[in-house]
Motif scaffolding. Sequence first.
Motif, mmCIF file in Angstrom:
data_model
loop_
_atom_site.group_PDB
_atom_site.id
_atom_site.type_symbol
_atom_site.label_atom_id
_atom_site.label_comp_id
_atom_site.label_asym_id
_atom_site.label_seq_id
_atom_site.Cartn_x
_atom_site.Cartn_y
_atom_site.Cartn_z
ATOM 1 N N ARG A 242 12.194 35.614 -13.810
ATOM 2 C CA ARG A 242 12.429 34.819 -15.016
ATOM 3 C C ARG A 242 11.513 33.602 -14.961
ATOM 4 N N VAL A 243 10.694 33.461 -15.989
ATOM 5 C CA VAL A 243 9.675 32.418 -16.020
ATOM 6 C C VAL A 243 9.744 31.694 -17.357
ATOM 7 N N ALA A 244 9.545 30.367 -17.321
ATOM 8 C CA ALA A 244 9.425 29.563 -18.540
ATOM 9 C C ALA A 244 7.952 29.226 -18.754
ATOM 10 N N MET A 290 14.409 24.536 -18.386
ATOM 11 C CA MET A 290 14.084 25.796 -17.717
ATOM 12 C C MET A 290 15.184 26.189 -16.718
ATOM 13 N N CYS A 295 15.347 29.992 -14.916
ATOM 14 C CA CYS A 295 13.969 30.353 -14.572
ATOM 15 C C CYS A 295 13.604 29.914 -13.160
#
Length: 346
Positions: A242-244, A290, A295
């Motif tokens: 999971r990335v912002a 985030m 994230c």
Amino acid sequence: MKRFGTAWQWIMLPLTALYGLAIWCRNLAWQTGWLKPEKVPVTVISVGNLTAGGTGKTPVTAWLAGILIREGFTVGLVSRGYGRSTRGFVLVSDGRSVLVTADQGGDEPVELARSLPGLLVAVSEKRLIAANHLCAHFKPDVLIMDDGFQHRALHRDMDIVVQDYPSWIGTHWLLPSGPFREPVSGLNRAHWLVWTRTAPGEWPVFRRTEPVHQALFAQEPATLIEWSTGNQWPVSSLPFRRVAAIAGIGDPDQFFLSLQKSRLPVVVTRAFPDHEPYPQPVKSDVVQWMLKAGCEALIMTAKDAVKWSAVDLPAGITGLMVLSRVVPDPSLARLSGEVIQRVRPS
């Protein structure tokens, strides 16, 4: 990218007419010789655009500077240094080290200085002052003038105009009704027109009476670099689920779309104004945003990354910046060949 609706265009029409008249008078003064550009003793290549906002000019400038450096030339970059807190002349890089922060020298000049070792960088509201300083103290072989198409006080040997195709579609209203800094007829001064934000190999519909060489410039994310360690990952093997992603550039939507096309695990995105300085309260807010989304990493452009550091993120959160590669195209080979020939005449 800022959009200009029909209602806004008509409301701003009186100001647009005054702006257009001022531009016409200014261009006439240059064309008739009433105003004269000043020369420096090296080849000057201008990279500019017709429209306000993000057209992809900085990536084209970086690509061009990189080619010239690899050819063995000493390359200088002169820029206004938009968004900096300082005024007047500032030496950003002496070719060996970056001497100032993004706040002092401008985010784009500092980004270019960091990404291109050996590049001389100076900023000034008057590009001629920056150009004269680099010529006097460092003896470059060539100067690249960033955002120089309308800055005509410094003589240039070649004008490259960068134009994103989405802004080209439709009517070409001048500021403030539309995005255009000057009429399309200004392309009569250009040697090359470089199209950005088209599909690779897809040529825009372009008709005009005066011939101008054209090139297609496209990029795609290639590598992600961790700020704190320098670790690199190909976009195809990023070890996070999971990335912002954030972006404070001219067209953040285009950046987010490129991440999506690369199938990166971006679950939330957040856009900021172009040249966002990211003061500490904004950074803290981004971190909370985030973390709330669960994230593990924060992705941004290299232009944004020069205003962040590893200490801005809590333990366990990785800060990443995107490095893109230029998609090869025969037209770019022709453009780079002409630039090299102008710097190194046969």
